[in-house]
Design a protein around this motif. Structure first.
Motif, PDB file in Angstrom:
ATOM      1  N   VAL A  66      53.755 -47.393  35.419  1.00 26.88           N
ATOM      2  CA  VAL A  66      53.989 -48.699  35.528  1.00 26.88           C
ATOM      3  C   VAL A  66      52.556 -49.631  35.253  1.00 26.88           C
ATOM      4  O   VAL A  66      52.380 -50.601  34.490  1.00 26.88           O
ATOM      5  N   LEU A  67      51.430 -49.235  35.892  1.00 26.49           N
ATOM      6  CA  LEU A  67      50.226 -49.745  35.869  1.00 26.49           C
ATOM      7  C   LEU A  67      49.274 -49.725  34.625  1.00 26.49           C
ATOM      8  O   LEU A  67      48.740 -50.502  34.302  1.00 26.49           O
ATOM      9  N   LEU A  68      49.515 -48.584  33.982  1.00 25.47           N
ATOM     10  CA  LEU A  68      48.609 -48.338  32.973  1.00 25.47           C
ATOM     11  C   LEU A  68      49.370 -48.101  31.451  1.00 25.47           C
ATOM     12  O   LEU A  68      48.618 -48.688  30.497  1.00 25.47           O
ATOM     13  N   ASN A  69      50.887 -47.928  31.507  1.00 25.42           N
ATOM     14  CA  ASN A  69      51.250 -48.037  30.134  1.00 25.42           C
ATOM     15  C   ASN A  69      52.374 -49.132  29.730  1.00 25.42           C
ATOM     16  O   ASN A  69      52.942 -49.115  28.918  1.00 25.42           O
ATOM     17  N   ARG A  70      52.655 -49.855  30.816  1.00 29.83           N
ATOM     18  CA  ARG A  70      53.827 -50.814  30.684  1.00 29.83           C
ATOM     19  C   ARG A  70      53.208 -52.388  30.641  1.00 29.83           C
ATOM     20  O   ARG A  70      53.618 -53.223  31.129  1.00 29.83           O
ATOM     21  N   GLY A  71      52.246 -52.321  29.588  1.00 31.99           N
ATOM     22  CA  GLY A  71      51.746 -53.670  29.335  1.00 31.99           C
ATOM     23  C   GLY A  71      50.111 -53.693  29.139  1.00 31.99           C
ATOM     24  O   GLY A  71      49.470 -52.625  29.721  1.00 31.99           O
ATOM     25  N   LYS A  72      49.552 -54.558  28.769  1.00 28.36           N
ATOM     26  CA  LYS A  72      48.039 -54.794  28.451  1.00 28.36           C
ATOM     27  C   LYS A  72      47.416 -55.249  29.796  1.00 28.36           C
ATOM     28  O   LYS A  72      46.014 -55.307  29.744  1.00 28.36           O
ATOM     29  N   ILE A  73      47.932 -55.831  30.658  1.00 34.82           N
ATOM     30  CA  ILE A  73      46.897 -56.423  31.558  1.00 34.82           C
ATOM     31  C   ILE A  73      46.363 -55.683  32.317  1.00 34.82           C
ATOM     32  O   ILE A  73      44.952 -56.130  32.561  1.00 34.82           O
ATOM     33  N   ILE A  74      46.466 -54.487  32.838  1.00 34.77           N
ATOM     34  CA  ILE A  74      45.629 -53.493  33.596  1.00 34.77           C
ATOM     35  C   ILE A  74      44.720 -52.986  32.565  1.00 34.77           C
ATOM     36  O   ILE A  74      43.274 -52.988  32.895  1.00 34.77           O
ATOM     37  N   LEU A  75      45.009 -52.497  31.214  1.00 33.23           N
ATOM     38  CA  LEU A  75      43.887 -52.263  30.548  1.00 33.23           C
ATOM     39  C   LEU A  75      42.954 -53.261  30.158  1.00 33.23           C
ATOM     40  O   LEU A  75      41.763 -52.898  29.946  1.00 33.23           O
ATOM     41  N   ASN A  76      43.469 -54.516  29.905  1.00 34.30           N
ATOM     42  CA  ASN A  76      42.570 -55.527  29.724  1.00 34.30           C
ATOM     43  C   ASN A  76      41.632 -55.862  30.669  1.00 34.30           C
ATOM     44  O   ASN A  76      40.402 -56.120  30.656  1.00 34.30           O
ATOM     45  N   ALA A  77      42.246 -55.563  31.990  1.00 31.16           N
ATOM     46  CA  ALA A  77      41.331 -55.887  33.292  1.00 31.16           C
ATOM     47  C   ALA A  77      40.073 -54.887  33.215  1.00 31.16           C
ATOM     48  O   ALA A  77      38.760 -55.049  33.624  1.00 31.16           O
ATOM     49  N   TYR A  78      40.606 -53.604  32.857  1.00 25.85           N
ATOM     50  CA  TYR A  78      39.498 -52.509  32.725  1.00 25.85           C
ATOM     51  C   TYR A  78      38.546 -52.752  31.760  1.00 25.85           C
ATOM     52  O   TYR A  78      37.144 -52.675  31.737  1.00 25.85           O
ATOM     53  N   GLN A  79      38.787 -53.228  30.678  1.00 26.52           N
ATOM     54  CA  GLN A  79      37.885 -53.638  29.616  1.00 26.52           C
ATOM     55  C   GLN A  79      36.978 -54.800  30.043  1.00 26.52           C
ATOM     56  O   GLN A  79      35.616 -54.683  29.853  1.00 26.52           O
ATOM     57  N   VAL A  80      37.291 -55.725  30.730  1.00 29.35           N
ATOM     58  CA  VAL A  80      36.484 -56.853  31.317  1.00 29.35           C
ATOM     59  C   VAL A  80      35.610 -56.023  32.466  1.00 29.35           C
ATOM     60  O   VAL A  80      34.463 -56.404  32.586  1.00 29.35           O
ATOM     61  N   THR A  81      36.023 -55.277  33.190  1.00 30.10           N
ATOM     62  CA  THR A  81      35.397 -54.611  34.403  1.00 30.10           C
ATOM     63  C   THR A  81      34.045 -54.011  33.821  1.00 30.10           C
ATOM     64  O   THR A  81      33.089 -53.799  34.127  1.00 30.10           O
ATOM     65  N   ILE A  82      34.681 -53.081  32.626  1.00 27.05           N
ATOM     66  CA  ILE A  82      33.452 -52.022  32.182  1.00 27.05           C
ATOM     67  C   ILE A  82      32.616 -52.889  31.483  1.00 27.05           C
ATOM     68  O   ILE A  82      31.268 -52.499  31.503  1.00 27.05           O
ATOM     69  N   PHE A  83      32.942 -54.021  30.729  1.00 27.29           N
ATOM     70  CA  PHE A  83      31.754 -54.737  30.056  1.00 27.29           C
ATOM     71  C   PHE A  83      30.915 -55.425  31.382  1.00 27.29           C
ATOM     72  O   PHE A  83      29.637 -55.670  31.093  1.00 27.29           O
ATOM     73  N   ARG A  84      31.529 -55.827  32.416  1.00 28.09           N
ATOM     74  CA  ARG A  84      30.661 -56.478  33.521  1.00 28.09           C
ATOM     75  C   ARG A  84      29.944 -55.486  34.184  1.00 28.09           C
ATOM     76  O   ARG A  84      28.447 -55.816  34.371  1.00 28.09           O
ATOM     77  N   VAL A  85      30.291 -54.169  34.308  1.00 28.72           N
ATOM     78  CA  VAL A  85      29.445 -53.192  35.038  1.00 28.72           C
ATOM     79  C   VAL A  85      28.380 -52.745  34.038  1.00 28.72           C
ATOM     80  O   VAL A  85      27.198 -52.770  34.390  1.00 28.72           O
ATOM     81  N   VAL A  86      28.569 -52.496  32.893  1.00 31.54           N
ATOM     82  CA  VAL A  86      27.700 -52.103  31.957  1.00 31.54           C
ATOM     83  C   VAL A  86      26.670 -53.102  31.654  1.00 31.54           C
ATOM     84  O   VAL A  86      25.289 -52.905  31.688  1.00 31.54           O
ATOM     85  N   VAL A  87      26.929 -54.173  31.125  1.00 27.88           N
ATOM     86  CA  VAL A  87      26.091 -55.245  30.586  1.00 27.88           C
ATOM     87  C   VAL A  87      25.365 -55.804  31.754  1.00 27.88           C
ATOM     88  O   VAL A  87      24.119 -56.082  31.734  1.00 27.88           O
ATOM     89  N   GLY A  88      26.054 -56.176  33.074  1.00 30.36           N
ATOM     90  CA  GLY A  88      25.570 -56.743  34.340  1.00 30.36           C
ATOM     91  C   GLY A  88      24.378 -55.861  34.873  1.00 30.36           C
ATOM     92  O   GLY A  88      23.318 -56.004  35.191  1.00 30.36           O
ATOM     93  N   THR A  89      24.728 -54.491  34.674  1.00 34.52           N
ATOM     94  CA  THR A  89      23.920 -53.410  35.401  1.00 34.52           C
ATOM     95  C   THR A  89      22.624 -53.584  34.609  1.00 34.52           C
ATOM     96  O   THR A  89      21.472 -53.337  35.012  1.00 34.52           O
TER      97      THR A  89
END
Length: 294
Positions: A66-89
């Motif tokens: 439900v969380l990972l395969n039933r839509g793009k909202i969770i995966l898109n949020a992960y992309q935002v978080t990874i961008f924030r962690v990598v670029v921000g750090t």
């Protein structure tokens, strides 16, 4: 090899110490295993055995589906978080190291005044409403940069890194200056390579902050496509749904609420846990050295 045998009291102490440490370890491990196991139980098993179980009868991946395969909202949020962690750090380490290096130079005019001014920011802050108005005026509201730029330099991390830089031998910089090196060259070629334990420690602090922070995004971000995973997960934990259910496909047999929440906890916790073992030795050494140098 020493031939001295431990006394009876020493053996009793060793056994008691081991038992205490095992008990303390179980206090941390069992809740984690309970949450992990609960994330795999089905609705039928949850009705029979209760919300939280330690060992599931069979593994059910419906909550993760439900969380990972039933839509793009969770995966898109992960992309935002990874961008924030990598670029921000990266930006955090860059600007923090440059300011810490300047404040570590005893020849810097007005150094004590600058240190005092930065220290005051740890005690007094502008407040939520002025910060919100500032972000809105600067045009950062509802952008990914509002998650990075306001926390570009942490005063606490700055002082740890500054103390570490002050403990480095000044003769290294003096010899580099004689060879014609500029301050930036000294910083990036000499100071930072010698300060990797402290840099790894500060980088871990910044990365954990970016990964766990949800309050800033909930205040400054209105677009669900720009929200980090922690905000999405928090909404699921509190309400059991996302802010935009249309992005999730229909689920005929939805998992129990406890299973869904446990899966949310595991998804948001495991990635940052996997990073820590690789930085543990630098983390311990960096904190100890940065705390005693001054």
């Amino acid at each position: 090899m020493s031939g001295i045998k431990p006394t009876t009291s020493e053996r009793v102490f060793d056994v008691a110490n081991i038992v205490f440490l095992i008990f303390l370890s179980l206090m941390f491990v069992i809740p984690f295993l309970a949450v992990l196991s609960t994330s795999f139980i089905s609705a039928e098993e949850s009705m029979r055995r209760g919300a939280f179980v330690l060992i599931p009868e069979r593994l059910d991946f419906a909550a993760y589906d439900v969380l990972l395969n039933r839509g793009k909202i969770i995966l898109n949020a992960y992309q935002v978080t990874i961008f924030r962690v990598v670029v921000g750090t990266i930006l955090n380490l860059l600007f923090t190291s440059m300011l810490a290096y300047g404040l570590a130079r005893r020849s810097l005019p007005g150094r004590n005044g600058l240190v005092l001014f930065i220290f005051l920011t740890m005690i007094f802050q502008g407040g939520l409403i002025p910060n919100y108005m500032l972000m809105d005026t600067l045009g950062l509201k509802d952008t990914l940069w509002v998650l990075i730029l306001p926390s570009l330099i942490s005063a606490w991390n700055l002082f740890i890194l500054r103390n570490f830089f002050m403990g480095l031998p000044e003769e290294l910089e003096e010899s580099a200056v004689i060879d014609g090196a500029t301050p930036l060259l000294i910083l990036f070629k000499i100071v930072i390579p010698l300060s990797m334990p402290a840099m790894a420690t500060i980088g871990l602090f910044y990365a954990v902050h970016h990964w766990n922070d949800w309050f800033g995004a909930s205040i400054y971000i209105n677009d669900v496509n720009k929200m980090p995973v922690q905000v999405i997960m928090r909404n699921i934990l509190l309400t059991g749904i996302t802010q935009n259910e249309a992005q999730l496909e229909y689920v005929r047999n939805p998992p129990p609420a406890a299973t869904l929440k446990s899966a949310v906890i595991m998804i948001s916790t495991l990635p940052i846990l996997f990073v820590y073992p690789f930085l543990q030795k630098y983390f311990v050494k960096g904190v100890m050295v940065g705390s005693i140098k001054g």
